[in-house]
Design an enzyme around this catalytic site. Structure first.
Site, PDB file in Angstrom:
ATOM      1  NE  ARG A  78       0.446 -18.161 -19.176  1.00 41.14           N
ATOM      2  CZ  ARG A  78       0.842 -17.376 -20.177  1.00 41.14           C
ATOM      3  NH1 ARG A  78      -0.025 -16.663 -20.865  1.00 41.14           N
ATOM      4  NH2 ARG A  78       2.111 -17.327 -20.509  1.00 41.14           N
ATOM      5  CG  HIS A 123       5.025 -13.126 -19.720  1.00 39.99           C
ATOM      6  ND1 HIS A 123       3.844 -13.823 -19.866  1.00 39.99           N
ATOM      7  CD2 HIS A 123       4.998 -12.166 -20.658  1.00 39.99           C
ATOM      8  CE1 HIS A 123       3.125 -13.291 -20.846  1.00 39.99           C
ATOM      9  NE2 HIS A 123       3.808 -12.279 -21.342  1.00 39.99           N
ATOM     10  CG  ASN A 298       0.206 -17.331 -25.347  1.00 36.63           C
ATOM     11  OD1 ASN A 298      -0.478 -18.093 -24.661  1.00 36.63           O
ATOM     12  ND2 ASN A 298       1.213 -16.633 -24.845  1.00 36.63           N
ATOM     13  CE1 TYR A 300      -3.600 -11.725 -27.703  1.00 42.59           C
ATOM     14  CE2 TYR A 300      -1.660 -13.112 -27.813  1.00 42.59           C
ATOM     15  CZ  TYR A 300      -2.570 -12.377 -27.073  1.00 42.59           C
ATOM     16  OH  TYR A 300      -2.448 -12.307 -25.707  1.00 42.59           O
TER      17      TYR A 300
HETATM   18  C1  PNW Z   1       1.724 -11.692 -26.180  1.00 43.04           C
HETATM   19  N1  PNW Z   1       3.389 -10.857 -32.353  1.00 43.04           N
HETATM   20  O1  PNW Z   1       2.660 -10.951 -26.890  1.00 43.04           O
HETATM   21  C2  PNW Z   1       2.242 -11.697 -24.755  1.00 43.04           C
HETATM   22  O2  PNW Z   1       2.350 -12.974 -24.181  1.00 43.04           O
HETATM   23  C3  PNW Z   1       1.534 -10.739 -23.857  1.00 43.04           C
HETATM   24  O3  PNW Z   1       2.393 -10.360 -22.829  1.00 43.04           O
HETATM   25  C4  PNW Z   1       1.031  -9.546 -24.657  1.00 43.04           C
HETATM   26  O4  PNW Z   1       0.515  -8.529 -23.860  1.00 43.04           O
HETATM   27  C5  PNW Z   1      -0.010 -10.062 -25.630  1.00 43.04           C
HETATM   28  O5  PNW Z   1       0.474 -11.142 -26.399  1.00 43.04           O
HETATM   29  C6  PNW Z   1      -0.539  -8.989 -26.575  1.00 43.04           C
HETATM   30  O6  PNW Z   1       0.491  -8.455 -27.350  1.00 43.04           O
HETATM   31  C7  PNW Z   1       2.764 -10.949 -28.258  1.00 43.04           C
HETATM   32  O7  PNW Z   1       3.922  -9.871 -32.882  1.00 43.04           O
HETATM   33  C8  PNW Z   1       3.437  -9.910 -28.841  1.00 43.04           C
HETATM   34  O8  PNW Z   1       3.027 -11.835 -33.066  1.00 43.04           O
HETATM   35  C9  PNW Z   1       3.653  -9.872 -30.199  1.00 43.04           C
HETATM   36  C10 PNW Z   1       3.181 -10.899 -30.979  1.00 43.04           C
HETATM   37  C11 PNW Z   1       2.488 -11.958 -30.405  1.00 43.04           C
HETATM   38  C12 PNW Z   1       2.286 -11.979 -29.044  1.00 43.04           C
END
Ligand code: PNW
Length: 461
Positions: A78, A123, A298, A300
């Site tokens: 991707r 993106h 996505n 995290y």
């Molecule tokens: C994502 N938050 O960004 C992006 O899709 C990527 O480009 C990035 O490198 C990756 O996650 C890691 O940060 C985020 O604050 C940025 O919740 C911030 C958040 C979530 C995703």
């Protein structure tokens, strides 16, 4: 049971990146500036004054990168297409052939190595010209510009690209770009995020309409959007905290997924945001409703949510949760949770709960986790990076993905974020998300332990 064997044979294993974070060559071969080039030039916005000018130089090293992916045994890559590399000023009347050539070479290289190209169309690197001439995501015309740009891409690449993602993380664009001001274009507003979010949804939907009406029948691909969402766990068993967690999820993911799967913004957003939330008119609804062939996610991290009493956690690297006042809730973390270098908590079960929440709310769609991963700054010692915490992270999150599949969730694929260390937006090069180490002085790539772990996993699956 062996982790790999818990996933179906046809499960899509991949790694992910994005254009501005890895390509470099930002001033080469006719690429126009994007809002991130300009944001990086603004003093104080990005750690160390870093920028994506050179980044991982993927623009020149992509063959080596695809070879490393092939060695890992991934089925899919991707990546994202830089709008201003294809259309330097964002407008489809002036195409940069060198940009088209680059993505053609990249796509061909993937296919030559048996790797399926998954292309994200946006993106976050909006052409700067569109920021200046039209007002970026706040403008009524931007969704049409986006649709025109995507038509150029479907035309040029759609014979080989069979998986399209329109917009990456509208929430981040809206909240971090227009609400908190920590990402480009750096606005601080309590109303703009909702306008930008609305235009992002329209842009997505118009691109899907172009694809479905002009390309899909002939090219035979699928198109969808990727949204990001953390899990929100109620802080207590109280009805108030349960409602707060539900509200948090509706403000986070429901904001973009409800219009697509249910036809309107969540009720709690209409109440909490009031007049600042644009109306989804009949015309908008016709465009947006049903406009995704799969559910891109996505994911995290996880936080607790509670009814607001002003007791909110310290901010993580990019701030927490969005415009919390609109949501009437507080967010917190558990002291016992491990955290990554982003101060994001490692809570694998949150991933499983979120997958079930999506399956329940949206009619069990096909879900692809298009990003999941962690930042840890493990050193390169004697040609090795022993990133055991990252290996543990992936093993534990994938375990919960397998549990979700066992529980009936239609999870069809998983992309590790990221293939390699790269430009981590406002954190610059300080935060390393890669399963390949990058030496930013020499450009040298080294597979970390985690990449070898994936290779082993995929050799069994
Ligand atoms: C994502 N938050 O960004 C992006 O899709 C990527 O480009 C990035 O490198 C990756 O996650 C890691 O940060 C985020 O604050 C940025 O919740 C911030 C958040 C979530 C995703």
């Amino acid at each position: 049971m062996n982790l790999a064997l818990r996933f179906p044979k046809e499960f899509v294993w991949g790694t992910a990146t994005s254009s501005y974070q890895i390509e470099g060559a930002a001033d080469k071969d006719g690429r126009g500036k994007s809002i991130w080039d300009v944001f990086c030039e603004t003093p104080g916005k990005v750690s160390n004054g870093d920028s994506g000018l050179i980044a991982c130089d993927h623009y020149h090293r992509f063959e080596e990168d695809i070879q490393l992916m092939a060695q890992m045994g991934v089925k899919a890559y991707r990546f994202s297409i830089s709008w201003s590399r294809v259309l330097p000023n964002g407008m489809s009347d002036s195409i940069n052939q060198a940009g088209i050539d680059f993505y053609n070479s990249l796509i061909d290289c993937c296919i030559d190595h048996g790797i399926e190209p998954w292309a994200t169309l946006y993106h976050w690197d909006l052409p700067q010209h569109l920021e200046e001439s039209e007002g970026g995501w706040l403008s009524d015309s931007i969704s049409d510009r986006f649709a025109d740009y995507t038509e150029v891409c479907f035309n040029a690449f759609g014979d080989r690209v069979k998986r399209w993602i329109t917009i990456n993380e509208a929430w981040v664009v809206a909240i971090l770009g227009y609400g908190q001001g920590v990402f480009a274009p750096g606005h601080n507003s309590t109303s703009e995020p909702y306008i930008a979010g609305h235009n992002l949804l329209l842009a997505h939907a118009k691109a899907v309409k172009v694809y479905r009406s002009q390309f899909q029948a002939e090219q035979g691909g699928l198109i969808g959007i990727t949204n990001n969402c953390d899990w929100r766990e109620p802080l207590s068993d109280s009805a108030q905290d349960k409602a707060a967690a539900q509200r948090a999820l509706e403000f986070f993911l429901g904001w973009f997924a409800d219009p697509i799967y249910l036809g309107d913004y969540p009720e709690c957003m209409k109440t909490g945001v009031g007049e600042r939330l644009p109306l989804i008119t009949e015309e908008h609804r016709n465009l947006i409703f049903g406009s995704s062939d799969f559910f891109g996610l996505n994911h995290y991290t996880t936080m607790y949510a509670a009814e607001a009493n002003g007791d909110t956690a310290e901010q993580s690297v990019y701030g927490n949760g969005g415009l919390n006042e609109d949501q009437g809730l507080d967010l917190s973390v558990d002291d016992s949770w491990q955290t990554t270098d982003m101060q994001w908590a490692v809570v694998p079960w949150g991933c499983r709960k979120l997958l079930h929440w999506i399956a329940d709310r949206y009619g069990n769609p096909d879900i692809y986790i298009t990003e999941n991963g962690c930042a840890y700054d493990d050193e390169l010692v004697g040609g090795e990076v022993n990133d055991t915490r990252r290996v543990d992270f992936y093993a534990s999150y994938l375990e919960e993905c397998a549990n979700a599949i066992d529980g009936g969730v239609n999870l069809k694929g998983y992309f590790a974020w990221s293939f390699m260390d790269n430009f981590e937006w406002a954190s610059g090069y300080d935060k390393r998300f890669g399963i390949h180490h990058v030496d930013f002085d020499t450009g040298e790539r080294t597979p970390k332990q985690s990449a070898k772990w994936f290779r082993q996993l995929l050799s069994v699956s």
